[in-house]
Design an enzyme around this catalytic site. Structure first.
Site, short mmCIF file in Angstrom:
data_model
loop_
_atom_site.label_atom_id
_atom_site.label_comp_id
_atom_site.label_asym_id
_atom_site.label_seq_id
_atom_site.Cartn_x
_atom_site.Cartn_y
_atom_site.Cartn_z
N HIS A 1 0.83 -1.21 0.00
CA HIS A 1 0.00 0.00 0.00
C HIS A 1 0.86 1.25 0.00
O HIS A 1 1.96 1.26 0.54
CB HIS A 1 -0.96 0.02 1.19
N HIS B 1 0.56 5.30 1.05
CA HIS B 1 -0.20 6.31 1.78
C HIS B 1 -0.22 7.61 0.95
O HIS B 1 0.83 8.04 0.48
CB HIS B 1 0.49 6.65 3.11
P1 AMP Z 1 1.83 0.66 7.34
O1 AMP Z 1 1.67 -0.83 7.17
O2 AMP Z 1 2.70 1.04 8.50
O3 AMP Z 1 2.23 1.36 6.08
O4 AMP Z 1 0.43 1.28 7.72
C1 AMP Z 1 -0.78 0.60 7.76
C2 AMP Z 1 -1.86 1.64 7.76
O5 AMP Z 1 -3.09 0.96 7.71
C3 AMP Z 1 -1.89 2.56 8.98
O6 AMP Z 1 -1.82 3.90 8.55
C4 AMP Z 1 -3.22 2.23 9.64
O7 AMP Z 1 -3.82 3.35 10.21
C5 AMP Z 1 -4.02 1.69 8.47
N1 AMP Z 1 -5.08 0.76 8.81
C6 AMP Z 1 -5.02 -0.32 9.64
N2 AMP Z 1 -6.20 -0.96 9.66
C7 AMP Z 1 -7.03 -0.30 8.81
C8 AMP Z 1 -8.37 -0.49 8.40
N3 AMP Z 1 -9.13 -1.49 8.86
N4 AMP Z 1 -8.89 0.40 7.51
C9 AMP Z 1 -8.15 1.41 7.03
N5 AMP Z 1 -6.87 1.64 7.38
C10 AMP Z 1 -6.32 0.79 8.26
#
Ligand code: AMP
Length: 139
Positions: free
Chosen positions: A103, A105
């Site tokens: 993903h 951001h």
């Molecule tokens: P990262 O893996 O560190 O790049 O970030 C994972 C991102 O997923 C974080 O910004 C979380 O806030 C977000 N996140 C986790 N669970 C959910 C969810 N159910 N829906 C939307 N975003 C999520």
């Protein structure tokens, strides 16, 4: 590197097993709002096909995702009146990754603002209202 886990939370979002606030999708990618936004309008762009992160992604997955990242960047500039956009992408736990489905951001930025702290749950009504503005601005 560990294998892709089909039960990661974004895979569940893709299958509709857990709720998400979707803002855009095409054949290859999905965009939904981050529930712990580090800026108003923080959304996540993912491929619809499995890969853990940048390290195991195919060229096709990467090109589809980055094209959608650009599309969403234009959408938040227009729809939220952002002055800039920060793109973040983390790989493996030591690299800051918490969810193991690739993903990117997309963080809309305004002159003089600061990115907020991680791990703070957003107001879902506010997130839904911002999502509507982004949706309306996607071309
Ligand atoms: P990262 O893996 O560190 O790049 O970030 C994972 C991102 O997923 C974080 O910004 C979380 O806030 C977000 N996140 C986790 N669970 C959910 C969810 N159910 N829906 C939307 N975003 C999520």
């Amino acid at each position: 590197m560990a294998a892709y886990d089909p039960d990661n939370i974004f895979a569940k979002i893709l299958r509709g097993e857990i709720p998400s606030t979707r803002v855009y999708e095409d054949e290859a990618t999905l965009v939904f709002m981050d529930i712990m936004p580090r800026a108003p309008g923080h959304c996540l762009v993912i491929p619809k096909t499995p890969c853990r992160n940048l390290l195991d992604a195919s060229a096709e997955q990467l090109s589809a995702v980055i094209a959608t990242v650009q599309k969403m960047s234009h959408a938040v500039m227009k729809g939220l009146g952002a002055d800039g956009v920060t793109i973040q992408q983390f790989n493996e736990a030591p690299g800051g990754q918490e969810v193991f489905h690739l993903h990117f951001h997309v963080l809309p930025r305004h002159e003089g603002d600061k990115v907020g702290p991680p791990g703070v749950m957003g107001d879902m009504a506010e997130i839904a209202a911002i999502a509507e503005k982004i949706r309306a601005a996607v071309s």
